[in-house]
Design a protein around this motif. Structure first.
Motif, PDB file in Angstrom:
ATOM      1  N   LYS A 160       0.874  -1.228  -0.049  1.00 55.36           N
ATOM      2  CA  LYS A 160      -0.027   0.107  -0.037  1.00 55.36           C
ATOM      3  C   LYS A 160       1.018   1.277  -0.106  1.00 55.36           C
ATOM      4  O   LYS A 160       1.514   1.742   1.135  1.00 55.36           O
ATOM      5  CB  LYS A 160      -0.787   0.150   1.207  1.00 55.36           C
ATOM      6  CG  LYS A 160      -1.942   0.797   1.153  1.00 55.36           C
ATOM      7  CD  LYS A 160      -2.146   1.975   0.982  1.00 55.36           C
ATOM      8  CE  LYS A 160      -1.394   2.937   2.253  1.00 55.36           C
ATOM      9  NZ  LYS A 160      -1.458   4.281   1.866  1.00 55.36           N
ATOM     10  N   SER A 210       5.197   7.563  10.069  1.00 55.27           N
ATOM     11  CA  SER A 210       5.600   8.289  11.211  1.00 55.27           C
ATOM     12  C   SER A 210       5.339   7.600  12.668  1.00 55.27           C
ATOM     13  O   SER A 210       4.690   6.619  12.517  1.00 55.27           O
ATOM     14  CB  SER A 210       4.620   9.735  11.330  1.00 55.27           C
ATOM     15  OG  SER A 210       3.331   9.074  11.293  1.00 55.27           O
ATOM     16  N   GLU A 363      10.323  15.774  15.037  1.00 61.40           N
ATOM     17  CA  GLU A 363      10.920  15.437  13.851  1.00 61.40           C
ATOM     18  C   GLU A 363      10.238  16.830  13.002  1.00 61.40           C
ATOM     19  O   GLU A 363       9.218  17.126  13.135  1.00 61.40           O
ATOM     20  CB  GLU A 363      10.312  14.335  13.258  1.00 61.40           C
ATOM     21  CG  GLU A 363      10.961  13.686  11.937  1.00 61.40           C
ATOM     22  CD  GLU A 363      10.457  12.310  11.446  1.00 61.40           C
ATOM     23  OE1 GLU A 363       9.423  12.088  11.498  1.00 61.40           O
ATOM     24  OE2 GLU A 363      11.464  11.461  10.982  1.00 61.40           O
TER      25      GLU A 363
HETATM   26  P1  NAD Z   1       2.674   8.333   7.488  1.00 62.70           P
HETATM   27  O1  NAD Z   1       2.755   7.911   8.923  1.00 62.70           O
HETATM   28  O2  NAD Z   1       1.709   9.663   7.505  1.00 62.70           O
HETATM   29  O3  NAD Z   1       1.923   7.578   6.427  1.00 62.70           O
HETATM   30  C1  NAD Z   1       2.839   6.200   6.124  1.00 62.70           C
HETATM   31  C2  NAD Z   1       1.766   5.249   5.233  1.00 62.70           C
HETATM   32  O4  NAD Z   1       0.680   4.874   6.406  1.00 62.70           O
HETATM   33  C3  NAD Z   1       1.035   5.903   4.323  1.00 62.70           C
HETATM   34  O5  NAD Z   1       1.200   4.947   3.172  1.00 62.70           O
HETATM   35  C4  NAD Z   1      -0.290   6.155   4.690  1.00 62.70           C
HETATM   36  O6  NAD Z   1      -1.454   6.106   3.915  1.00 62.70           O
HETATM   37  C5  NAD Z   1      -0.459   5.029   5.859  1.00 62.70           C
HETATM   38  N1  NAD Z   1      -1.380   5.020   6.942  1.00 62.70           N
HETATM   39  C6  NAD Z   1      -1.997   6.320   7.321  1.00 62.70           C
HETATM   40  N2  NAD Z   1      -2.861   5.703   8.515  1.00 62.70           N
HETATM   41  C7  NAD Z   1      -2.871   4.727   8.475  1.00 62.70           C
HETATM   42  C8  NAD Z   1      -3.644   3.596   9.559  1.00 62.70           C
HETATM   43  N3  NAD Z   1      -4.155   4.170  10.442  1.00 62.70           N
HETATM   44  N4  NAD Z   1      -3.034   2.264   9.279  1.00 62.70           N
HETATM   45  C9  NAD Z   1      -2.013   2.021   8.197  1.00 62.70           C
HETATM   46  N5  NAD Z   1      -1.557   2.615   7.608  1.00 62.70           N
HETATM   47  C10 NAD Z   1      -1.818   4.034   7.553  1.00 62.70           C
HETATM   48  O7  NAD Z   1       4.235   9.034   7.034  1.00 62.70           O
HETATM   49  P2  NAD Z   1       4.432   9.742   5.746  1.00 62.70           P
HETATM   50  O8  NAD Z   1       3.979  11.006   6.312  1.00 62.70           O
HETATM   51  O9  NAD Z   1       3.942   9.207   4.639  1.00 62.70           O
HETATM   52  O10 NAD Z   1       6.165   9.529   6.087  1.00 62.70           O
HETATM   53  C11 NAD Z   1       7.041  10.404   6.581  1.00 62.70           C
HETATM   54  C12 NAD Z   1       7.116   9.469   7.925  1.00 62.70           C
HETATM   55  O11 NAD Z   1       8.064   8.377   7.685  1.00 62.70           O
HETATM   56  C13 NAD Z   1       8.302  10.379   8.733  1.00 62.70           C
HETATM   57  O12 NAD Z   1       7.997  10.267  10.188  1.00 62.70           O
HETATM   58  C14 NAD Z   1       9.673   9.662   8.436  1.00 62.70           C
HETATM   59  O13 NAD Z   1      10.682   9.939   9.215  1.00 62.70           O
HETATM   60  C15 NAD Z   1       9.121   8.267   8.388  1.00 62.70           C
HETATM   61  N6  NAD Z   1      10.006   7.416   7.664  1.00 62.70           N
HETATM   62  C16 NAD Z   1      10.771   6.435   8.420  1.00 62.70           C
HETATM   63  C17 NAD Z   1      11.746   5.494   7.832  1.00 62.70           C
HETATM   64  C18 NAD Z   1      12.556   4.584   8.498  1.00 62.70           C
HETATM   65  O14 NAD Z   1      13.265   3.828   7.874  1.00 62.70           O
HETATM   66  N7  NAD Z   1      12.636   4.654   9.644  1.00 62.70           N
HETATM   67  C19 NAD Z   1      11.785   5.832   6.359  1.00 62.70           C
HETATM   68  C20 NAD Z   1      11.411   6.718   5.849  1.00 62.70           C
HETATM   69  C21 NAD Z   1      10.425   7.536   6.351  1.00 62.70           C
END
Ligand code: NAD
Length: 474
Positions: A160, A210, A363
């Protein structure tokens, strides 16, 4: 499909130029059933055979490279990194295919220690269906980083991708079909609701995103008692010791903070500098930051692209406002700029920051470089560890040994010595996320593959079974 249409904005123009229908529960259930049916045949093939099939996929991606990179370019507003993501995906498949067969122990019978007549053998059984939920900052890389080893392990996978950057999935799916893998790997477009519904269909979920969303994913997975491998946000510190070479420190600090417009989990988001170096370091950092150019209007120029997700610009602006209101000074940058409908922010150097400011605590996910001076190594370590995050960190010193002695004291899953943010460029070392930055085994190194197996024991009686009387009380 849900009949729910999601609109997607182009980060360079701000215009909605892409729409897609989100997958719903019924669609996901059907997709999961199709993949589960095909997975039986996939898992019984040898690992060498599965690697061979994936090599065919790498070749197909190579043939569709231009189309995938073009879609990814629109998703992210950057060209060079889009191409690097596609090349990285091909290299990752080929690397895993070459190495994975050597990572699994060869099955063999082992005699029992207490009773040699009872022998045991391990069988590594893959999860049947893996769910991958990915973020928008490296849409292709982070959709495939778990997918490739899961497939090699014998699992089928549903990905997804982020609703913010969904365009690349179309041309990538064409390469998946061409490689004959469509019954084992599928993309389910959608938003958070689709992600949540996906967790209800799979046997293990790999989530990158996140901390707040990661917690929701963990709760939903716990409700089904399935494992959740979580890779979440960070607030990575960089410590620059007094013995550090100034050129090295400035180069690493700038690249580590600004690459990908700071939209990287392993970005440097806090810089602690030995007091003696502080004034000269700040001067040099500001000059270097001011030389950075946007890739606007020409996408083929410059080092910094637009904010991929417009709402992130509000978060950055809010953190800067909070910092200035509490006494911080902006030495360069600091303003969200509008160009061509997109949101841009130049590298921003901040001083007079404290640990009660959001820009130090939360962050940021932008090219923001808050700098603080320290008077002792103990103070630097305490400040670096004063965070709920523990993704990665960096230390720069005159020697690797000195950097190592400080790196060993940092509470983070990976510590770069004498550079910054190497975790993005080096995938061989196993690392786990500390504190709230994640949960579960390493996605890098051998554990990246082995986490997709459950170990089953086959226990063979080669002698006579013990009678019940052997356990008689008298
Ligand atoms: P996000 O948490 O907003 O979304 C990530 C994914 O989760 C998206 O595909 C979103 O549609 C999905 N999602 C949202 N609500 C959900 C739910 N209730 N259940 C299941 N899936 C759900 O993150 P973002 O804004 O897309 O990405 C940025 C974040 O990702 C930052 O915090 C960054 O640090 C983190 N990140 C971490 C790594 C790592 O390897 N640790 C790598 C890249 C990014």
């Amino acid at each position: 499909m849900s009949g729910r249409t999601i609109e997607v904005a182009n980060p360079r123009t701000g215009a909605v130029d892409y729409r897609f229908e989100a997958a719903d529960e019924a669609g996901l259930a059907k997709l999961a059933a199709r993949l589960r049916a095909a997975q039986n045949g996939w898992a019984v093939r040898s690992i060498e055979d599965r690697c061979q099939a994936l090599l065919g996929w790498a070749d197909a991606i190579e043939r569709h490279k231009d189309a995938i990179a073009a879609a990814l370019e629109i998703d992210t507003g950057r060209r060079r990194i889009a191409r690097l993501e596609v090349e990285g995906a091909i290299a990752s498949i080929r690397g895993w295919a070459a190495g994975a067969p050597h990572l699994l122990p060869k099955p063999q019978w082992v005699e029992g220690r207490m009773n040699p007549a009872i022998r045991h053998q391990a069988q590594d059984v893959p999860y049947a269906l893996t769910g991958v939920i990915s973020p928008w900052n490296f849409p292709l890389t982070l959709s495939l980083i778990d997918t490739i080893p899961a497939l090699i392990a014998g699992s089928a996978v549903i990905v997804k991708p982020s609703e913010v950057t969904p365009r690349f999935a179309g041309p990538l799916s064409a390469a998946i079909a061409e490689a004959g893998l469509s019954d084992l790997l599928a993309f389910a477009p959608g938003d958070g609701a689709t992600g949540a519904a996906l967790i209800d269909e799979v046997d293990v979920v790999c989530f990158t995103g996140s901390v707040p969303t990661g917690k929701k994913v963990a709760v939903r997975a716990a409700g089904r008692l399935i494992p959740a491998f979580l890779e979440l946000g960070g607030k990575d510190p960089l410590i620059i010791l007094e013995s550090a070479d100034m050129d090295r420190a400035v180069t690493a600090a700038l690249r580590g903070s600004v690459l990908s417009t700071g939209q990287a989990c392993q970005s440097i988001e806090r810089i602690y500098v030995a007091r003696k170096l502080y004034p000269a370091f700040l001067d040099r950092l500001v000059s270097a930051a001011e030389a950075v150019r946007f890739n606007w209007p020409d996408i083929n120029s410059g080092e910094v692209g637009p904010m991929i997700f417009a709402r992130q610009a509000d978060i950055i602006a809010g953190q800067l406002e909070d910092a200035v209101a509490r006494g911080a000074k902006i030495l360069t940058g600091g303003k969200i700029e509008r160009h061509g409908g997109g949101y841009w922010i130049a590298p921003t150097v901040l001083t007079d920051v404290t640990h009660d400011m959001a820009v130090i605590r939360e962050e940021t996910f932008g090219p923001i470089l808050p700098v603080m001076a320290f008077d002792s190594v103990e103070e630097a370590v305490r400040l670096a560890n004063d965070t709920v995050y523990g993704l990665s960190a960096a230390v720069i010193a005159g020697t690797i040994e000195e950097a190592e002695s400080v790196g060993r004291q940092l509470e983070a899953g990976a510590v770069t010595l004498n550079d910054a943010a190497l975790t993005a460029l080096f995938h061989e070392a196993e690392k786990q996320s500390f504190k709230q930055s994640g949960l579960g085994p390493s996605r890098m190194g051998a554990a990246g593959l082995l986490r997709f197996f459950r170990r089953k024991a086959l226990i063979a009686q080669t002698g006579a079974p013990a009678p019940l009387s052997a356990f008689c009380e008298g």
